[in-house]
Design an enzyme around this catalytic site. Structure first.
Site, short mmCIF file in Angstrom:
data_model
loop_
_atom_site.label_atom_id
_atom_site.label_comp_id
_atom_site.label_asym_id
_atom_site.label_seq_id
_atom_site.Cartn_x
_atom_site.Cartn_y
_atom_site.Cartn_z
N ARG A 1 32.00 47.64 43.56
CA ARG A 1 31.86 46.89 44.82
C ARG A 1 32.84 45.72 44.82
O ARG A 1 33.54 45.48 43.83
CB ARG A 1 30.43 46.41 45.00
CG ARG A 1 29.95 45.49 43.90
CD ARG A 1 28.56 44.94 44.18
NE ARG A 1 28.26 43.86 43.25
CZ ARG A 1 27.50 44.00 42.16
NH1 ARG A 1 26.94 45.16 41.89
NH2 ARG A 1 27.29 42.98 41.35
N SER B 1 40.17 33.01 38.54
CA SER B 1 39.60 32.37 39.75
C SER B 1 40.34 31.07 39.95
O SER B 1 40.74 30.41 38.98
CB SER B 1 38.11 32.10 39.57
OG SER B 1 37.65 31.22 40.59
N TYR C 1 31.29 29.58 33.78
CA TYR C 1 32.21 30.41 34.58
C TYR C 1 33.63 29.84 34.54
O TYR C 1 34.60 30.57 34.31
CB TYR C 1 31.69 30.45 36.02
CG TYR C 1 32.43 31.36 36.97
CD1 TYR C 1 32.20 32.73 36.98
CD2 TYR C 1 33.36 30.86 37.88
CE1 TYR C 1 32.86 33.56 37.86
CE2 TYR C 1 34.03 31.69 38.76
CZ TYR C 1 33.77 33.05 38.76
OH TYR C 1 34.43 33.87 39.63
N ILE D 1 36.03 34.63 48.13
CA ILE D 1 36.18 35.94 48.77
C ILE D 1 34.79 36.44 49.17
O ILE D 1 33.83 36.27 48.40
CB ILE D 1 36.83 36.95 47.80
CG1 ILE D 1 38.16 36.39 47.23
CG2 ILE D 1 37.08 38.30 48.49
CD1 ILE D 1 39.21 36.03 48.22
#
Ligand code: NAI
Length: 251
Positions: free
Chosen positions: A18, A145, A158, A191
């Site tokens: 996905r 990112s 993260y 996104i």
């Protein structure tokens, strides 16, 4: 289909069931590649994606594999090679985020986020690298990112992981480039995927109000950058981190 810029290539995309990984897998298939993906607990959508790849006239392959487990990544790489042939393009895309104030982050949370992103990327790359070296060509694309550069509250594991991805990309690029293998990264801005939908409408409105592009990005817009790095247009990118981010951070 024939004549695409990735015609006859074999690509492997982690976390392809996905979101951004799915868009990359489809863009690669449209460009003529056979594509293998792995996922975690998302077999139905993975099967739908394989059907979509097949609809483009290419071969698709999906397998559940937790990238945090190097044995699982090696098994996935071997199964993908048995099904489609040697991997020529690897996209390390699988990722998760577990949020929380720094002082509340447990060792377990830290390990999970770091292992999925960093250990996953490291050993997935190691699984396909010797074959790329033997053939004298290959592309490795790591999904980082913009938060690796910008930082942010309540996402220390993260951001730590994403910054490591940028560093790994630069380091492996030094070893890989002389062997004909290009290693690059993409640092997307926000996104629209399941990962960000979980943040809710208020967060989305905040982003839309603050980002220069005035909207979240679409997975297809990251796939376009991956296609650039995977194809002949990417020949001169070595150790770079490209930033399709709507102007959220400029560098
Ligand atoms: P998503 O949640 O929509 O999809 C994640 C994919 O990774 C799924 O296919 C899932 O099955 C797979 N996955 C998760 N953990 C896994 C594991 N341990 N082993 C194997 N597969 C696993 O996420 P999205 O938004 O498409 O993110 C993809 C990548 O892009 C991630 O690395 C994420 O950090 C990065 N990214 C996303 C941004 C966004 O705003 N959505 C922005 C910047 C980077």
């Amino acid at each position: 289909m024939s004549g695409g810029m990735l015609q006859g290539k074999v690509a492997l995309v982690t976390g392809g069931s996905r979101g951004i990984g799915r868009a990359i897998a489809l863009a690669f298939a449209e460009a003529g590649a056979d594509v293998a993906i792995c996922h975690l607990g998302d077999a139905e959508r993975a099967a739908t994606l394989v059907q979509a790849i097949t609809a483009h006239g290419r071969r698709g392959f999906a397998q559940e594999a937790d990238v945090a487990d190097p044995a699982a990544t090696r098994a996935f790489a071997a199964a993908a090679e048995a099904a489609l042939g040697p991997t020529e393009i690897l996209v390390n895309n699988a990722g998760i985020n577990i949020r929380g104030p720094f002082e509340s982050i447990s060792e377990e949370t830290y390990d999970r986020v770091i292992d999925v992103h960093v250990k996953g990327m490291f050993f997935m790359a190691q699984a396909v690298y010797p074959g790329m070296v033997a053939r004298g060509r290959g592309r490795i694309i790591n999904i980082a990112s913009q938060l690796a550069f910008k930082g942010g509250p309540n996402i220390t594991p993260y951001v730590t992981a994403k910054a490591a991805i940028v560093g790994f990309t630069r380091s492996l690029a030094w070893e890989a480039a002389p062997k004909g293998i290009q290693v690059n990264a993409i640092a997307p801005g926000p996104i629209e995927t399941d990962l960000t939908r979980a943040r809710g409408p208020e967060w989305k409105a905040m982003i839309e109000g603050s980002i220069l592009a005035g909207r979240l990005g679409r997975p297809e817009e990251i796939a376009a950058t991956a296609l650039l790095l995977a194809g002949p247009g990417g020949d001169y990118y070595v150790g770079a981190t490209l930033s399709p981010n709507g102007g959220d951070i400029m560098h």
